[in-house]
Design a protein around this motif. Sequence first.
Motif, PDB file in Angstrom:
ATOM      1  N   LEU A  16       0.842  -1.194   0.000  1.00  0.00           N
ATOM      2  CA  LEU A  16       0.000   0.000   0.000  1.00  0.00           C
ATOM      3  C   LEU A  16       0.876   1.243   0.000  1.00  0.00           C
ATOM      4  O   LEU A  16       1.717   1.422   0.889  1.00  0.00           O
ATOM      5  CB  LEU A  16      -0.910   0.003   1.235  1.00  0.00           C
ATOM      6  N   SER A  40       1.390   0.887  -9.178  1.00  0.00           N
ATOM      7  CA  SER A  40       0.173   0.328  -8.589  1.00  0.00           C
ATOM      8  C   SER A  40      -0.781  -0.155  -9.673  1.00  0.00           C
ATOM      9  O   SER A  40      -0.838   0.411 -10.766  1.00  0.00           O
ATOM     10  CB  SER A  40      -0.526   1.382  -7.726  1.00  0.00           C
ATOM     11  N   SER A  77      -8.851   0.220   1.024  1.00  0.00           N
ATOM     12  CA  SER A  77      -7.473   0.222   0.518  1.00  0.00           C
ATOM     13  C   SER A  77      -6.651  -0.862   1.195  1.00  0.00           C
ATOM     14  O   SER A  77      -5.823  -1.526   0.545  1.00  0.00           O
ATOM     15  CB  SER A  77      -6.831   1.597   0.739  1.00  0.00           C
ATOM     16  N   ILE A  78      -6.871  -1.073   2.480  1.00  0.00           N
ATOM     17  CA  ILE A  78      -6.133  -2.116   3.208  1.00  0.00           C
ATOM     18  C   ILE A  78      -6.562  -3.503   2.747  1.00  0.00           C
ATOM     19  O   ILE A  78      -5.730  -4.395   2.556  1.00  0.00           O
ATOM     20  CB  ILE A  78      -6.344  -1.942   4.722  1.00  0.00           C
ATOM     21  N   ALA A  81      -5.007  -4.130  -0.573  1.00  0.00           N
ATOM     22  CA  ALA A  81      -3.549  -4.237  -0.519  1.00  0.00           C
ATOM     23  C   ALA A  81      -3.061  -5.555   0.054  1.00  0.00           C
ATOM     24  O   ALA A  81      -1.855  -5.808   0.089  1.00  0.00           O
ATOM     25  CB  ALA A  81      -2.978  -3.078   0.290  1.00  0.00           C
ATOM     26  N   THR A  85      -1.154  -4.268  -5.412  1.00  0.00           N
ATOM     27  CA  THR A  85      -0.415  -3.037  -5.156  1.00  0.00           C
ATOM     28  C   THR A  85      -1.379  -1.867  -5.308  1.00  0.00           C
ATOM     29  O   THR A  85      -1.946  -1.656  -6.384  1.00  0.00           O
ATOM     30  CB  THR A  85       0.764  -2.881  -6.132  1.00  0.00           C
ATOM     31  N   VAL A  86      -1.571  -1.134  -4.235  1.00  0.00           N
ATOM     32  CA  VAL A  86      -2.619  -0.112  -4.159  1.00  0.00           C
ATOM     33  C   VAL A  86      -1.999   1.250  -3.851  1.00  0.00           C
ATOM     34  O   VAL A  86      -1.113   1.365  -2.995  1.00  0.00           O
ATOM     35  CB  VAL A  86      -3.651  -0.464  -3.065  1.00  0.00           C
ATOM     36  N   PHE A 116       3.493  -0.893   3.897  1.00  0.00           N
ATOM     37  CA  PHE A 116       3.033   0.401   3.399  1.00  0.00           C
ATOM     38  C   PHE A 116       4.184   1.390   3.345  1.00  0.00           C
ATOM     39  O   PHE A 116       5.197   1.254   4.036  1.00  0.00           O
ATOM     40  CB  PHE A 116       1.916   0.960   4.286  1.00  0.00           C
TER      41      PHE A 116
END
Length: 265
Positions: A16, A40, A77-78, A81, A85-86, A116
């Motif tokens: 992330l 990403s 987002s978590i 991820a 790949t975010v 992250f």
Amino acid sequence: MGELRLPLHAETRGRLYIVGSGPGGIEQMTGEAVWAIAASDCVIGNQSYLDALQPLLAGKEVIRSSMGQEVERAKRSIALAQNRTVAMISGGDAGVYGMASIVLEVLDHAEVKVPFVVIPGVTAANAAAALLGSPLSGDFVTLSLSDLLTPLEVIEHRLSLAFQMGVPVALYNPKSRGRPHNFAQAMEIAARYRPAETPVGVVQNAYRDGERVLVTTLGDVGTIEDQVDMHSIVILGGEESRIFLRDDHGEGIITPRGYHRKYVY
């Protein structure tokens, strides 16, 4: 550009990037931020921030959301991820009134950890200061006038302390339809501690369409109050700040760092 720094331990295959996208377009982004988006396969963020990054989003899954959905955006987002790949996009600097805090808070409580990286960006106060000249050349304070997450009485107390310091103060989220009186209250508090001739700069839409720079004084700030909105940053000068005439005949603000006390120039 090489691989970005990531923790050596990770429980997932994904990663992330929490990306500060700066004040406006791609030109104000760091090279690291551009690289992270390119690396990403999924980009998530507020609709307005993503619109400015459109040339960088080709071929990627793009997830748009609106203001007020920060917690949901962080959780998603978590989750993404964990195996992808975010890039989580945050305007300005992700760590200054941005998404880094809520993403890391949610991540800290999550059962599965993802690697992250927080990638810095140009925050709004820096962008506004550059357009004004050099009002934040030494010590300064940043405060947000949004009482969405912070009680108004706490904001007023902080304003009182900040204005007593005699240093420049940069005000984020100065005024909106939901809180039309917060800016006027802030200026009333400033007037208790700062003289009427104190410079005040208002920058709207820094490095974006509709950019506008206004310079006035604390005594006359009421004359431009109707031009202050959520897209503005307000910088109130410190004890040594002064208005100066720029080469293009517009006005700016400069806050001397103190070289004049040590050198002759």
